[in-house]
Design an enzyme around this catalytic site. Structure first.
Site, PDB file in Angstrom:
ATOM      1  N   SER A   1       0.676   9.806 -11.991  1.00  9.77           N
ATOM      2  CA  SER A   1       0.090   8.741 -11.079  1.00  9.77           C
ATOM      3  C   SER A   1      -1.328   8.836 -10.799  1.00  9.77           C
ATOM      4  O   SER A   1      -1.732   9.665 -11.596  1.00  9.77           O
ATOM      5  CB  SER A   1       1.024   8.943  -9.758  1.00  9.77           C
ATOM      6  OG  SER A   1       0.718  10.117  -9.168  1.00  9.77           O
TER       7      SER A   1
ATOM      8  N   HIS B   1     -11.741  -4.709  11.369  1.00  9.22           N
ATOM      9  CA  HIS B   1     -12.028  -3.711  10.302  1.00  9.22           C
ATOM     10  C   HIS B   1     -12.984  -4.334   9.398  1.00  9.22           C
ATOM     11  O   HIS B   1     -12.400  -5.150   8.433  1.00  9.22           O
ATOM     12  CB  HIS B   1     -10.718  -3.200   9.579  1.00  9.22           C
ATOM     13  CG  HIS B   1      -9.941  -2.145  10.591  1.00  9.22           C
ATOM     14  ND1 HIS B   1     -10.101  -1.104  10.446  1.00  9.22           N
ATOM     15  CD2 HIS B   1      -9.182  -2.667  11.296  1.00  9.22           C
ATOM     16  CE1 HIS B   1      -9.317  -0.545  11.283  1.00  9.22           C
ATOM     17  NE2 HIS B   1      -8.655  -1.484  11.986  1.00  9.22           N
TER      18      HIS B   1
ATOM     19  N   GLU C   1       0.954  -5.502 -11.275  1.00  7.97           N
ATOM     20  CA  GLU C   1       0.908  -4.115 -11.446  1.00  7.97           C
ATOM     21  C   GLU C   1       2.206  -3.476 -11.000  1.00  7.97           C
ATOM     22  O   GLU C   1       2.696  -3.759  -9.746  1.00  7.97           O
ATOM     23  CB  GLU C   1      -0.142  -3.397 -10.755  1.00  7.97           C
ATOM     24  CG  GLU C   1      -0.320  -2.025 -10.865  1.00  7.97           C
ATOM     25  CD  GLU C   1      -1.136  -1.539  -9.739  1.00  7.97           C
ATOM     26  OE1 GLU C   1      -2.208  -2.244  -9.090  1.00  7.97           O
ATOM     27  OE2 GLU C   1      -1.275  -0.503  -9.444  1.00  7.97           O
TER      28      GLU C   1
ATOM     29  N   CYS D   1     -12.835  -0.303  15.154  1.00  6.39           N
ATOM     30  CA  CYS D   1     -11.431  -0.225  16.017  1.00  6.39           C
ATOM     31  C   CYS D   1     -11.336   0.942  16.902  1.00  6.39           C
ATOM     32  O   CYS D   1     -11.877   0.884  17.836  1.00  6.39           O
ATOM     33  CB  CYS D   1     -10.376  -0.238  14.778  1.00  6.39           C
ATOM     34  SG  CYS D   1      -8.720  -1.062  15.307  1.00  6.39           S
TER      35      CYS D   1
ATOM     36  N   GLU E   1     -14.628  -3.451   7.097  1.00  7.86           N
ATOM     37  CA  GLU E   1     -14.582  -2.655   5.664  1.00  7.86           C
ATOM     38  C   GLU E   1     -13.593  -3.700   4.698  1.00  7.86           C
ATOM     39  O   GLU E   1     -13.707  -3.549   3.602  1.00  7.86           O
ATOM     40  CB  GLU E   1     -14.196  -1.378   5.681  1.00  7.86           C
ATOM     41  CG  GLU E   1     -12.661  -0.996   6.128  1.00  7.86           C
ATOM     42  CD  GLU E   1     -12.531  -0.880   7.544  1.00  7.86           C
ATOM     43  OE1 GLU E   1     -13.407  -1.655   8.351  1.00  7.86           O
ATOM     44  OE2 GLU E   1     -11.582  -0.231   8.060  1.00  7.86           O
TER      45      GLU E   1
ATOM     46  N   THR F   1      -1.898  13.754 -27.518  1.00  6.66           N
ATOM     47  CA  THR F   1      -1.407  12.446 -27.428  1.00  6.66           C
ATOM     48  C   THR F   1       0.062  12.516 -27.016  1.00  6.66           C
ATOM     49  O   THR F   1       0.630  11.459 -26.934  1.00  6.66           O
ATOM     50  CB  THR F   1      -1.590  11.791 -28.758  1.00  6.66           C
ATOM     51  OG1 THR F   1      -0.681  12.556 -29.882  1.00  6.66           O
ATOM     52  CG2 THR F   1      -2.870  11.551 -29.388  1.00  6.66           C
TER      53      THR F   1
ATOM     54  N   ILE G   1      13.129   6.838 -10.863  1.00  4.45           N
ATOM     55  CA  ILE G   1      14.262   6.007 -10.657  1.00  4.45           C
ATOM     56  C   ILE G   1      14.234   4.796  -9.899  1.00  4.45           C
ATOM     57  O   ILE G   1      14.461   3.676 -10.196  1.00  4.45           O
ATOM     58  CB  ILE G   1      15.249   6.761  -9.867  1.00  4.45           C
ATOM     59  CG1 ILE G   1      15.945   8.018 -10.456  1.00  4.45           C
ATOM     60  CG2 ILE G   1      16.540   6.250  -9.357  1.00  4.45           C
ATOM     61  CD1 ILE G   1      16.816   9.096  -9.799  1.00  4.45           C
TER      62      ILE G   1
HETATM   63  N1  GLN Z   1      -4.860   3.113  17.729  1.00  7.29           N
HETATM   64  C1  GLN Z   1      -5.673   2.041  17.829  1.00  7.29           C
HETATM   65  C2  GLN Z   1      -4.922   0.916  18.471  1.00  7.29           C
HETATM   66  O1  GLN Z   1      -3.791   0.776  18.375  1.00  7.29           O
HETATM   67  C3  GLN Z   1      -6.776   1.680  17.047  1.00  7.29           C
HETATM   68  C4  GLN Z   1      -6.069   1.222  15.739  1.00  7.29           C
HETATM   69  C5  GLN Z   1      -6.918   1.338  14.731  1.00  7.29           C
HETATM   70  O2  GLN Z   1      -7.975   1.790  14.594  1.00  7.29           O
HETATM   71  N2  GLN Z   1      -6.667   0.584  13.551  1.00  7.29           N
HETATM   72  O3  GLN Z   1      -5.504   0.069  18.873  1.00  7.29           O
END
Ligand code: GLN
Length: 557
Positions: free
Chosen positions: A19, A514, A148, A388, A516, A196, A156
């Protein structure tokens, strides 16, 4: 099946030998190549585990849970798909055994199988096939669906999925289906040889279940000579030009370029008889050059609890690579354990960085270290981004150390705190089931005029992805606000705090969402870009020259 305007073609990507060979990146790279040739591409991941989604799994088990706009909690490979082909995927893009069995069992309970014995073949495999074709049926214009298959051939759990794609090959024919197998060609130092045999065995395992791969993508640390390609081809029953070298490289974003040099896109176009334009990867190549040849270097500390498992922060790591591009900067990540901060003091870990990020997380462990890190960056004016849980820590720290609310805390960590500055959201109070019940997915947010957030985003309304149960307690907004905390992002009804920031600090900003998850290599997220800019400024103000970049620091694949 309803008639479609155009015949969608299917590419299946399986993996062999081990993996973590980068199947997701290979799938995403192929997606990018075909998209850049003008084709309409969809990507999808099959995960053979029984969990309905990875949302209930510990990050140590699974790595990051990647949340989509529609709120589905998915495998982190979907992050690669979105970043490479720059689309917003939906819940149909991640199919697990749990979902497949759940659908079949529910149908059985309704009596839909009319007395039949419900079996893996054909009922489970039919359900898997229908999930494959669904993406094509949802849109008449889809040229290619890339699927994918998680895990490694021989597992299995993956058997029903492999059987289903074998049947797809039979039903749709070789002109409409293509099987790509990703494998490893290990290098043995003692004999100075590439071997190989593991590849031969994994292709043998595939052929035993009726799948003859059309193309082999071979992960390797050394160049594959023509002779080796010929040998692999001979034993695995593919032409040598269909043996594609996938050599280690400096950045994952280089993979599509290297695949193109191996003529992989031409081969796919030829095998599937696709009508499409020539490849245009110019902008992508410019981005990759910038990633590979940065001018500056900044050090950003990530203070978290899962730091030994980098996959838990995959999108954050990638977002920093993206944010480095417009800043001509390599972002060197310094992984700091919040538990060690709590034990050994904060100074030791973050006094020599140019910025700090506190990522999301769950549970009490390591919290005090994160709060201490926030105090340090606030007092020392070090650029800071909280995500968050990172926002929640920033609020707790401010409440305790600036507002004088001793023992302020989040209700998640201390249910007896006198000052629950972070508490459970109203709609979360009655929820007891864990799976898929957080506040998930994209929500709109209004940005406060005159704030740093407004400067960063340069627009009044944004939409960002969430995954949390707790929120800023509105009862404390006044106390916090009076001492200078700015609530710079709010839900449209004003009820939920989505962003906070501090005045009199060059860059102290945090989001309940978030960011990101929405950063792309060609469109870095403004909050990350802003942090890197602020980190560069901070570094200059310290009059410390950029840290020399070593080749090993730059290796991120
Ligand atoms: N634990 C926190 C909440 O549930 C923050 C969650 C997180 O950072 N994704 O609000």
């Amino acid at each position: 099946m309803p008639r479609k305007k155009k015949q969608t073609k299917y590419i299946f990507i399986s993996g062999g030998v081990t993996s973590s060979l980068g199947k997701g990146i290979a799938a995403a790279s192929i997606g990018l190549l075909l998209k850049s040739r003008g084709l309409e591409v969809r990507l999808q991941k099959f995960d053979p585990y029984i969990n309905v989604d990875p949302g209930t799994m510990n990050p140590f088990q699974h790595g990051e849970v990647y949340v989509l706009d529609d709120g589905s909690e998915t495998d982190l490979d979907l992050g690669h798909y979105e970043r490479f082909i720059d689309v917003s995927l939906n819940k149909f893009s991640n199919v697990t055994s749990g979902q497949v069995y759940d659908a079949v069992i529910q149908r059985e309970r309704r009596g839909d199988y009319l007395g039949a014995t419900v079996q893996v073949i054909p009922h489970i495999t039919d359900e898997i096939k229908s999930r494959c074709t669904l993406l094509a049926q949802m849109d008449d214009n889809v040229d290619i669906v890339i699927t994918e298959i998680g895990g490694t051939v021989g597992d299995i759990e993956a058997m029903p999925f492999l059987e289903a794609i074998r049947q797809m090959g039979l039903e749709y024919g070789p002109e409409n289906t293509l099987f790509i197998h990703l494998t490893l060609i290990p290098y043995l130092k003692t004999s100075d040889e590439l071997k190989t045999k593991p590849t031969q065995h994994s292709v043998k395992a595939l052929r035993e279940i009726g799948i003859q791969p059309n193309i082999l993508i071979c992960r390797t640390t050394r160049k594959l000579s023509r002779d080796i390609k010929r040998k692999i081809g001979l034993f695995c029953n593919v032409p040598p030009e269909a043996v594609i070298q996938d050599i280690d490289c400096q950045t994952i974003y280089e993979v599509p370029i290297l695949f193109h040099c191996e003529l992989l896109d031409n081969l796919i176009v030829h095998y599937l008889d696709l009508l499409c334009k020539d490849l245009d990867l110019e902008e992508w190549k410019k981005m990759v050059e910038k990633v590979k040849k940065p001018v500056h270097n900044v050090r950003i500390a990530i203070v978290g609890k899962y730091i030994n498992l980098r996959d838990a922060y995959k999108s954050i790591t990638e977002a920093f690579i993206h944010a480095g591009v417009p800043n001509d900067t390599h972002v060197e990540l310094v992984w700091v354990s919040s538990e060690e901060i709590a034990d050994e003091g904060v100074e030791k870990f973050i006094s020599n960085v140019d910025g700090v990020l506190i990522p999301g997380g769950f549970g009490e462990r390591g919290i005090e270290g994160k709060i201490e890190a926030v105090r340090y960056v606030r007092e020392n004016k070090i650029p800071f981004l909280g995500l968050c849980l990172g926002l929640q820590c920033a609020v707790i720290e401010f409440a305790r150390n600036v507002c004088g609310l001793k023992n302020a805390n989040s209700y998640e960590f201390d249910q007896k705190t006198p000052h629950p500055v972070i508490h459970l959201m109203d709609e979360q109070r009655k929820i007891t089931r864990k799976g898929g019940t957080m506040r998930l997915g994209a929500y709109p947010c209004n940005i406060t005029k005159g704030s740093l957030a407004e400067k960063i985003y340069n627009k009044p309304k944004i939409s960002e992805r969430h995954r949390h149960r707790y929120e800023v307690n509105n009862e404390f907004r006044n106390v916090l606000g009076d001492k200078g905390m700015v609530f710079s992002g709010l839900s449209p009804d004003g009820a939920l705090v989505e962003m906070i920031e501090l005045q009199n600090h060059p860059y102290f900003i945090a989001s309940q969402f978030h960011p990101e998850l929405k950063s792309r290599p060609m469109a870095p997220h403004p909050l990350f870009k802003g942090l890197v800019e602020a980190a560069l400024k901070y570094q200059k103000s310290k009059k410390v020259p950029s840290t020399k970049i070593s080749a090993s620091t730059l290796k991120n694949k």
